[in-house]
Design a protein around this motif. Structure first.
Motif, short mmCIF file in Angstrom:
data_model
loop_
_atom_site.label_atom_id
_atom_site.label_comp_id
_atom_site.label_asym_id
_atom_site.label_seq_id
_atom_site.Cartn_x
_atom_site.Cartn_y
_atom_site.Cartn_z
N ASP A 44 6.84 12.59 2.03
CA ASP A 44 6.94 12.70 3.48
C ASP A 44 5.57 12.66 4.16
O ASP A 44 5.48 12.35 5.34
CB ASP A 44 7.66 14.01 3.83
N ALA A 45 4.47 12.91 3.44
CA ALA A 45 3.14 12.90 4.06
C ALA A 45 2.78 11.49 4.49
O ALA A 45 3.14 10.51 3.82
CB ALA A 45 2.11 13.45 3.08
N PRO A 46 2.05 11.31 5.59
CA PRO A 46 1.69 9.97 6.08
C PRO A 46 0.85 9.20 5.06
O PRO A 46 0.00 9.76 4.37
CB PRO A 46 0.88 10.25 7.35
N CYS A 47 1.09 7.89 4.97
CA CYS A 47 0.36 7.02 4.03
C CYS A 47 -0.68 6.22 4.80
O CYS A 47 -0.34 5.58 5.82
CB CYS A 47 1.31 6.05 3.34
N PRO A 48 -1.94 6.21 4.37
CA PRO A 48 -2.94 5.37 5.04
C PRO A 48 -2.68 3.89 4.77
O PRO A 48 -2.23 3.51 3.69
CB PRO A 48 -4.26 5.83 4.41
N LEU A 49 -2.96 3.05 5.76
CA LEU A 49 -2.74 1.61 5.64
C LEU A 49 -4.07 0.87 5.52
O LEU A 49 -5.10 1.35 6.01
CB LEU A 49 -1.97 1.10 6.87
N PRO A 50 -4.08 -0.29 4.88
CA PRO A 50 -5.34 -1.04 4.68
C PRO A 50 -6.03 -1.42 5.98
O PRO A 50 -7.26 -1.41 6.08
CB PRO A 50 -4.91 -2.28 3.89
N ALA A 51 -5.26 -1.74 7.03
CA ALA A 51 -5.83 -2.18 8.31
C ALA A 51 -6.16 -1.02 9.23
O ALA A 51 -6.57 -1.23 10.37
CB ALA A 51 -4.88 -3.16 8.99
N GLY A 52 -5.95 0.20 8.74
CA GLY A 52 -6.17 1.36 9.58
C GLY A 52 -4.85 1.96 10.04
O GLY A 52 -3.81 1.30 10.09
N GLY A 53 -4.88 3.22 10.37
CA GLY A 53 -3.68 3.90 10.79
C GLY A 53 -2.88 4.40 9.61
O GLY A 53 -3.29 4.29 8.44
N THR A 54 -1.73 4.95 9.89
CA THR A 54 -0.86 5.49 8.86
C THR A 54 0.58 5.06 9.10
O THR A 54 0.93 4.61 10.19
CB THR A 54 -0.93 7.03 8.82
N ALA A 55 1.37 5.21 8.07
CA ALA A 55 2.81 4.95 8.15
C ALA A 55 3.53 6.07 7.40
O ALA A 55 3.02 6.59 6.40
CB ALA A 55 3.17 3.61 7.55
N ALA A 115 0.83 -1.21 0.00
CA ALA A 115 0.00 0.00 0.00
C ALA A 115 0.87 1.26 0.00
O ALA A 115 0.55 2.25 -0.68
CB ALA A 115 -0.93 -0.01 1.21
N VAL A 116 1.96 1.23 0.74
CA VAL A 116 2.87 2.38 0.76
C VAL A 116 3.51 2.59 -0.61
O VAL A 116 3.62 3.73 -1.09
CB VAL A 116 3.95 2.18 1.85
N LEU A 117 3.92 1.52 -1.24
CA LEU A 117 4.53 1.65 -2.57
C LEU A 117 3.53 2.19 -3.59
O LEU A 117 3.88 3.05 -4.42
CB LEU A 117 5.05 0.28 -3.03
N ILE A 118 2.28 1.73 -3.53
CA ILE A 118 1.26 2.21 -4.47
C ILE A 118 0.97 3.68 -4.23
O ILE A 118 0.84 4.47 -5.18
CB ILE A 118 -0.03 1.36 -4.32
N GLU A 119 0.86 4.07 -2.98
CA GLU A 119 0.61 5.49 -2.68
C GLU A 119 1.79 6.36 -3.09
O GLU A 119 1.62 7.46 -3.62
CB GLU A 119 0.33 5.64 -1.17
N THR A 120 3.00 5.87 -2.85
CA THR A 120 4.19 6.63 -3.27
C THR A 120 4.22 6.81 -4.78
O THR A 120 4.57 7.88 -5.29
CB THR A 120 5.45 5.90 -2.79
N ALA A 121 3.86 5.77 -5.51
CA ALA A 121 3.83 5.86 -6.97
C ALA A 121 2.86 6.94 -7.43
O ALA A 121 3.16 7.74 -8.33
CB ALA A 121 3.45 4.51 -7.58
N ALA A 122 1.68 6.98 -6.80
CA ALA A 122 0.70 8.01 -7.17
C ALA A 122 1.22 9.41 -6.86
O ALA A 122 1.02 10.36 -7.63
CB ALA A 122 -0.62 7.74 -6.44
N ARG A 123 1.89 9.58 -5.75
CA ARG A 123 2.41 10.89 -5.38
C ARG A 123 3.53 11.33 -6.31
O ARG A 123 3.64 12.52 -6.65
CB ARG A 123 2.90 10.87 -3.92
N LEU A 124 4.37 10.39 -6.73
CA LEU A 124 5.44 10.74 -7.66
C LEU A 124 4.87 11.18 -9.00
O LEU A 124 5.38 12.13 -9.62
CB LEU A 124 6.38 9.54 -7.85
N ARG A 125 3.84 10.47 -9.48
CA ARG A 125 3.22 10.89 -10.74
C ARG A 125 2.63 12.29 -10.64
O ARG A 125 2.69 13.07 -11.59
CB ARG A 125 2.12 9.89 -11.13
N ALA A 126 2.05 12.62 -9.49
CA ALA A 126 1.45 13.94 -9.32
C ALA A 126 2.49 15.04 -9.17
O ALA A 126 2.19 16.22 -9.41
CB ALA A 126 0.52 13.92 -8.10
N ALA A 127 3.72 14.68 -8.77
CA ALA A 127 4.76 15.68 -8.50
C ALA A 127 5.51 16.11 -9.75
O ALA A 127 6.28 17.07 -9.70
CB ALA A 127 5.74 15.15 -7.46
#
Length: 490
Positions: free
Chosen positions: A435-446, A384-396
């Motif tokens: 650097d922004a927190p990434c939401p996790l599938p089970a809840g919470g952030t990383a 989930a972190v890798l997928i979110e990071t990929a989306a953020r890189l595309r937007a940047a």
């Protein structure tokens, strides 16, 4: 040397010669002929039965030969009955047709049994379009044979209104249907040397039935006897060979390699056109030539429809091939998790970009603190972190820039045309986005951070490996400075 085929051939030749010579009583010839034919039909049925006993159960081959046994039994009963009727009452022999009522009825019943099983014989074609092409090919063959036979039977005293002139084409078309269906389907229940005997036998019997009235009126019914005798001799030999094949343990009929096309309909089309040329040269545009012309036009139309069907099918296959090529290309150059370009795609695009004039920028991004996320929350959270990071890189970055995942938690960006503010501004934007927190599938952030190394090639013809190496060294210098930093290669 096989004894039975030789003996049958010798007996058929001798008796056929005796029948053809116009001497003696036709009724006597009929008794001798039908007695011999009855023996042949009985032996044929017996050998077919023995062959079926040796066949594995169940098979389509066994089904055909069972029908052959039924037809043989019908022929046998009728032939013995015809012999008894002629001996009891010589007038039961029909001198006008050269045959008898029992055999005529048996021919229709037995032929219907064999044609029926062939008509329901399973086809190996799977798709509806393949079945359509098969039936169009079969229609071409049947039409060409019917038109050609009608042309030849309308010679001499035969006219279009006579029964004989209609019966011959119908019989020929049935034979063409049976042979064509088995040949075109590639599932014949016998080997080729056995299979050719059946059509020849059917042709001989058809000639006997078609020419019988004319030959009887001409005082030569013996020719009809000779043709019928030869027909049953061929069927007997075919059944014997089939029995010997299974008796010798060669029970498996060799599989026919499926070909993408069949030459049979094209040969039929060529034959009907050659017949048309012959008809025009010998008789001009008479009614017989019009029949051949109609057959040629109809066959040509069927073949054209068959070719159009093939063209449509080829276009569909080409479209499927192109779609498969695109999917394979996407699989080969796309990261399956994030949907970004993979390492192979990135190197390919970078090499192509360096051939163009002007600057090209490369940024390598390595995630800090990614391993603890994997260890603490599991691989699903890491994904989930890798997928979110990929989306953020595309937007940047801009829409014309390429973002790729090189492997693990390492990403790369190709700036085909670096922005005016330079690589440091892009690297800083990436660091803040990651650097922004990434939401996790089970809840919470990383939270993970990014170390970025950047390198710029300022002229065409640069080396992709060298540029990547510069960016990699810069990224490790940034990582050594602390988390969430960037470094531009000098």
């Amino acid at each position: 040397m096989p004894v039975l085929p030789v003996a049958v051939a010798a007996l058929t030749t001798v008796l056929g010669a005796v029948f053809v010579v116009p001497w003696g009583s036709p009724a006597v010839h009929a008794v001798v002929c039908w007695l011999t034919v009855a023996v042949f039909a009985t032996a044929m049925t017996w050998y077919a039965y023995r062959a079926v006993r040796l066949m594995p159960e169940p098979t389509t081959e066994r089904r055909f030969w069972r029908a052959f046994i039924v037809a043989g039994a019908i022929f046998s009963v009728a032939d013995w009955l015809q012999v008894a009727m002629t001996l009891a009452d010589p007038s039961s022999f029909d001198a006008r047709t050269g045959t008898g009522i029992a055999r005529t009825v048996a021919l229709g019943l037995g032929g219907a049994v064999v044609i029926g099983v062939i008509a329901t014989y399973p086809l190996p074609h799977r798709s509806a379009r393949e079945r359509l092409c098969y039936h169009l090919d079969l229609a071409t063959v049947v039409t060409a044979v019917g038109a050609g036979c009608l042309y030849w039977t309308m010679t001499g005293s035969f006219g279009a209104g006579q029964v004989a002139g209609v019966a011959a084409p119908l019989i020929a078309m049935l034979l063409a249907f049976a042979v064509g269906r088995l040949y075109l389907s590639g599932t014949a229940p016998f080997r080729w040397h056995i299979g050719v005997m059946g059509p020849i036998a059917g042709t001989l019997e058809s000639l006997a039935r078609t020419l019988g009235p004319e030959l009887a009126r001409a005082g030569r019914p013996g020719v009809v006897f000779a043709l019928s005798l030869a027909c049953h001799a061929l069927l007997l030999v075919a059944a014997w060979f089939q029995y010997r094949r299974f008796l010798a343990g060669r029970a498996v009929t060799p599989a026919v390699r499926k070909r993408p096309y069949s030459a049979m309909p094209y040969l039929a089309l060529a034959g009907i056109h050659l017949l048309l040329i012959w008809a025009l040269l010998t008789g001009g545009l008479d009614p017989r030539a019009w029949i051949v012309q109609a057959g040629a036009v109809l066959c040509t139309g069927i073949v054209v429809a068959r070719q159009l069907t093939a063209f449509i099918d080829n276009a569909r296959l080409l479209a499927e091939r192109d779609g498969l090529t695109r999917r394979l290309h996407a699989m080969a150059f796309t990261d399956s998790l994030t949907g970004l370009a993979n390492r192979a795609c990135f190197l390919d695009r970078l090499t192509a970009s360096l051939r163009n004039p002007g600057p090209a920028g490369v940024l390598l991004i390595d995630l800090d603190d990614f391993k603890p996320v994997n260890d603490r929350y599991g691989h699903a959270a890491g994904d989930a972190v890798l997928i979110e990071t990929a989306a953020r890189l595309r937007a940047a970055v801009g829409p014309g820039d390429l973002v790729a995942r090189l492997g693990g938690d390492e990403f790369a960006i190709l700036l085909d045309r670096p922005p005016p503010e330079g690589l440091p501004a892009v690297a800083d934007r990436i660091i803040r986005a990651v650097d922004a927190p990434c939401p996790l599938p089970a809840g919470g952030t990383a939270t993970v951070r990014a170390s970025v190394g950047a390198a710029l090639a300022d002229r065409a013809g640069g080396d992709a490996s060298h540029l990547l190496n510069l960016a990699d060294q810069a990224m490790y210098r940034a990582k050594n400075r602390g988390k969430g930093a960037f470094e531009v290669a000098a």
